[in-house]
Design a protein around this motif. Structure first.
Motif, PDB file in Angstrom:
ATOM      1  N   SER A  13       0.829  -1.205   0.000  1.00  0.00           N
ATOM      2  CA  SER A  13       0.000   0.000   0.000  1.00  0.00           C
ATOM      3  C   SER A  13       0.862   1.253   0.000  1.00  0.00           C
ATOM      4  N   VAL A  14       2.026   1.189   0.654  1.00  0.00           N
ATOM      5  CA  VAL A  14       2.946   2.319   0.650  1.00  0.00           C
ATOM      6  C   VAL A  14       3.491   2.535  -0.759  1.00  0.00           C
ATOM      7  N   ARG A  15       3.841   1.454  -1.432  1.00  0.00           N
ATOM      8  CA  ARG A  15       4.412   1.574  -2.774  1.00  0.00           C
ATOM      9  C   ARG A  15       3.404   2.185  -3.749  1.00  0.00           C
ATOM     10  N   THR A  16       2.175   1.743  -3.702  1.00  0.00           N
ATOM     11  CA  THR A  16       1.177   2.301  -4.608  1.00  0.00           C
ATOM     12  C   THR A  16       0.831   3.742  -4.236  1.00  0.00           C
ATOM     13  N   GLU A  17       0.894   4.061  -2.958  1.00  0.00           N
ATOM     14  CA  GLU A  17       0.623   5.450  -2.543  1.00  0.00           C
ATOM     15  C   GLU A  17       1.734   6.381  -3.014  1.00  0.00           C
ATOM     16  N   LEU A  18       2.967   5.918  -2.993  1.00  0.00           N
ATOM     17  CA  LEU A  18       4.066   6.721  -3.534  1.00  0.00           C
ATOM     18  C   LEU A  18       3.813   7.034  -5.007  1.00  0.00           C
ATOM     19  N   TYR A  19       3.394   6.035  -5.750  1.00  0.00           N
ATOM     20  CA  TYR A  19       3.082   6.231  -7.168  1.00  0.00           C
ATOM     21  C   TYR A  19       1.919   7.198  -7.332  1.00  0.00           C
ATOM     22  N   ARG A  20       0.882   7.022  -6.531  1.00  0.00           N
ATOM     23  CA  ARG A  20      -0.300   7.875  -6.624  1.00  0.00           C
ATOM     24  C   ARG A  20       0.065   9.343  -6.360  1.00  0.00           C
ATOM     25  N   THR A  21       0.914   9.576  -5.377  1.00  0.00           N
ATOM     26  CA  THR A  21       1.344  10.940  -5.064  1.00  0.00           C
ATOM     27  C   THR A  21       2.123  11.549  -6.216  1.00  0.00           C
ATOM     28  N   MET A  22       3.012  10.767  -6.799  1.00  0.00           N
ATOM     29  CA  MET A  22       3.801  11.263  -7.922  1.00  0.00           C
ATOM     30  C   MET A  22       2.921  11.606  -9.121  1.00  0.00           C
ATOM     31  N   VAL A  23       1.931  10.792  -9.394  1.00  0.00           N
ATOM     32  CA  VAL A  23       1.021  11.047 -10.512  1.00  0.00           C
ATOM     33  C   VAL A  23       0.196  12.308 -10.256  1.00  0.00           C
ATOM     34  N   LEU A  24      -0.263  12.489  -9.036  1.00  0.00           N
ATOM     35  CA  LEU A  24      -1.050  13.674  -8.706  1.00  0.00           C
ATOM     36  C   LEU A  24      -0.222  14.941  -8.905  1.00  0.00           C
ATOM     37  N   ILE A  25       1.020  14.913  -8.448  1.00  0.00           N
ATOM     38  CA  ILE A  25       1.898  16.074  -8.603  1.00  0.00           C
ATOM     39  C   ILE A  25       2.101  16.407 -10.075  1.00  0.00           C
ATOM     40  N   ARG A  26       2.420  15.399 -10.870  1.00  0.00           N
ATOM     41  CA  ARG A  26       2.687  15.640 -12.292  1.00  0.00           C
ATOM     42  C   ARG A  26       1.427  16.138 -13.002  1.00  0.00           C
ATOM     43  N   THR A  27       0.285  15.572 -12.665  1.00  0.00           N
ATOM     44  CA  THR A  27      -0.970  15.994 -13.291  1.00  0.00           C
ATOM     45  C   THR A  27      -1.248  17.456 -12.990  1.00  0.00           C
ATOM     46  N   PHE A  28      -1.007  17.866 -11.746  1.00  0.00           N
ATOM     47  CA  PHE A  28      -1.213  19.261 -11.362  1.00  0.00           C
ATOM     48  C   PHE A  28      -0.274  20.173 -12.148  1.00  0.00           C
ATOM     49  N   GLU A  29       0.981  19.809 -12.223  1.00  0.00           N
ATOM     50  CA  GLU A  29       1.933  20.692 -12.894  1.00  0.00           C
ATOM     51  C   GLU A  29       1.729  20.731 -14.401  1.00  0.00           C
ATOM     52  N   GLU A  30       1.286  19.648 -14.986  1.00  0.00           N
ATOM     53  CA  GLU A  30       0.946  19.676 -16.412  1.00  0.00           C
ATOM     54  C   GLU A  30      -0.213  20.635 -16.669  1.00  0.00           C
ATOM     55  N   ALA A  31      -1.164  20.683 -15.739  1.00  0.00           N
ATOM     56  CA  ALA A  31      -2.286  21.613 -15.881  1.00  0.00           C
ATOM     57  C   ALA A  31      -1.815  23.058 -15.740  1.00  0.00           C
ATOM     58  N   ILE A  32      -0.946  23.316 -14.787  1.00  0.00           N
ATOM     59  CA  ILE A  32      -0.390  24.659 -14.621  1.00  0.00           C
ATOM     60  C   ILE A  32       0.412  25.045 -15.850  1.00  0.00           C
ATOM     61  N   LEU A  33       1.170  24.102 -16.376  1.00  0.00           N
ATOM     62  CA  LEU A  33       1.976  24.356 -17.579  1.00  0.00           C
ATOM     63  C   LEU A  33       1.095  24.790 -18.743  1.00  0.00           C
ATOM     64  N   ARG A  34      -0.019  24.092 -18.945  1.00  0.00           N
ATOM     65  CA  ARG A  34      -0.922  24.432 -20.053  1.00  0.00           C
ATOM     66  C   ARG A  34      -1.490  25.832 -19.884  1.00  0.00           C
ATOM     67  N   ARG A 302      -4.894   7.679 -12.548  1.00  0.00           N
ATOM     68  CA  ARG A 302      -4.763   8.880 -13.385  1.00  0.00           C
ATOM     69  C   ARG A 302      -6.074   9.645 -13.465  1.00  0.00           C
ATOM     70  N   GLU A 303      -7.175   8.930 -13.554  1.00  0.00           N
ATOM     71  CA  GLU A 303      -8.486   9.601 -13.621  1.00  0.00           C
ATOM     72  C   GLU A 303      -8.782  10.333 -12.317  1.00  0.00           C
ATOM     73  N   ASP A 304      -8.442   9.716 -11.200  1.00  0.00           N
ATOM     74  CA  ASP A 304      -8.655  10.361  -9.911  1.00  0.00           C
ATOM     75  C   ASP A 304      -7.807  11.628  -9.798  1.00  0.00           C
ATOM     76  N   ALA A 305      -6.547  11.544 -10.235  1.00  0.00           N
ATOM     77  CA  ALA A 305      -5.673  12.711 -10.198  1.00  0.00           C
ATOM     78  C   ALA A 305      -6.215  13.821 -11.084  1.00  0.00           C
ATOM     79  N   THR A 306      -6.657  13.465 -12.266  1.00  0.00           N
ATOM     80  CA  THR A 306      -7.200  14.453 -13.195  1.00  0.00           C
ATOM     81  C   THR A 306      -8.432  15.138 -12.619  1.00  0.00           C
ATOM     82  N   ALA A 307      -9.307  14.357 -11.995  1.00  0.00           N
ATOM     83  CA  ALA A 307     -10.518  14.928 -11.410  1.00  0.00           C
ATOM     84  C   ALA A 307     -10.173  15.906 -10.286  1.00  0.00           C
ATOM     85  N   ARG A 308      -9.239  15.547  -9.434  1.00  0.00           N
ATOM     86  CA  ARG A 308      -8.860  16.424  -8.334  1.00  0.00           C
ATOM     87  C   ARG A 308      -8.201  17.700  -8.835  1.00  0.00           C
ATOM     88  N   VAL A 309      -7.349  17.553  -9.833  1.00  0.00           N
ATOM     89  CA  VAL A 309      -6.664  18.721 -10.381  1.00  0.00           C
ATOM     90  C   VAL A 309      -7.645  19.620 -11.127  1.00  0.00           C
TER      91      VAL A 309
END
Length: 333
Positions: A13-34, A302-309
């Motif tokens: 669960s820790v390993r998948t949460e690390l991945y989830r956090t990284m995806v959320l960060i990147r999704t947010f910054e890609e949105a800011i970049l656009r 990825r869908e969850d990250a996109t929705a939050r962002v």
């Protein structure tokens, strides 16, 4: 000490949460970049658009934020640099108020007055600054207060490898070691201090070696490996909470994009291959190979990250700009 290995027996669960956090960060910054670039064309104008001013994005440095902040609670304090979004998100800063501050809106963390380099969130004890190595001394003050309160809380101070030659870095390590303060010092080595390669400014290969001069542990994590960051941070955080004093961690990370948006990066000799070292697809493949991720789960994350962002960005865009009549309301003199 140089570290490349992950923590042994790391919970799935820790390993998948690390991945989830990284995806959320990147999704947010890609949105800011656009949105940052959307209305700065055809000729780049740093002062134009929805997000005027400089923008420093942390794509590639997500493993540092995910690995370190996984050990913290929002009662712990963290000070970041002028490239702060990854750390803010990993530490739990609300995406709506974070986005609103970046867009300069009244509902932002600083009511739109600070912008992306001056984020301050007392609810999560997060702050950052555009001044090089500025976050180290305030972290000492926070750690000192936590010690006096006897709460078990700690402070984390993050800076870049270009800042370790500043006096504030050495003074902070010296005082923290002398007073055995509960603070973890983190250095993000992305190889470039703006346009200066580390080999041109720093005579040693690992800034973690500098910890020995202050009698504290120092570890360098190679390969931008999030699980190795998690392991090193776990040791440092445990030491701080146990009252054993500070530690220094340097992570050899990666800056995928420019020092700032609009940076032509003509000084870089690694641009042709830099995308090959993106830590997110690399870690995703690691988890796929371990049977922890598949296409369905990756899509869901990825869908969850996109929705939050999307929610955060929409909130920011729909928020009012500060009333010019209040320009002096928070000025002391």
């Amino acid at each position: 000490m140089t570290v490349t290995e992950p923590a042994q027996g790391l919970d799935t669960s820790v390993r998948t949460e690390l991945y989830r956090t990284m995806v959320l960060i990147r999704t947010f910054e890609e949105a800011i970049l656009r949105d940052y670039h959307a209305d700065k064309k055809p000729v780049f104008d740093i002062g134009a658009g929805l997000i005027p001013g400089e923008m420093h994005l942390s794509a590639g440095q997500e493993p540092v934020a995910a690995g370190v902040c996984a050990h913290l609670t929002t009662d712990d304090a963290i000070t970041a640099t002028h490239r702060p979004h990854h750390l803010a998100i990993a530490h739990g800063v609300d995406l709506r108020t974070l986005a609103a501050e970046i867009f300069g809106r009244e509902t932002g963390l600083g009511r739109g007055r600070g912008g992306h380099m001056h984020l301050f969130d007392p609810t999560t004890h997060f702050s950052c600054s555009g001044i090089i190595a500025e976050g180290y001394p305030p972290a000492l003050g926070q750690a000192f207060a936590f010690t006096r309160q006897g709460t078990g809380r700690i402070a984390v101070a993050v800076t870049g490898e270009g800042a370790v030659n500043q006096g504030a870095f050495h003074e902070s390590l010296n005082l923290a070691a002398q007073w055995r303060l509960p603070v973890v010092f983190v250095v993000e080595d992305n190889d470039w201090a703006i346009s200066v390669p580390r080999r041109a400014s720093t005579p040693i290969a690992s800034n973690a070696d500098r910890a020995a001069a202050y009698g504290i542990p120092g570890e360098r994590v190679e390969d931008n490996a999030v699980e190795a960051v998690y392991a090193a941070a776990g040791r440092a955080v445990a030491r701080a909470r146990a009252g054993e004093g500070p530690s220094l961690i340097e992570v050899h990370t990666l800056r995928l994009w420019g020092h700032f948006e609009g940076d032509p990066q003509t000084y870089r000799d690694d641009l042709a291959t830099v995308a090959e070292h993106d830590p997110i697809p690399a870690y995703e493949q690691t988890l796929r190979d371990a049977g922890l991720l598949d296409d369905v789960e990756v899509a869901r994350i990825r869908e969850d990250a996109t929705a939050r962002v999307d929610d955060g960005i929409t909130y920011a865009k729909n928020s009012p700009s500060p009333d010019p009549a209040t320009a002096l309301s928070a000025v002391f003199a």
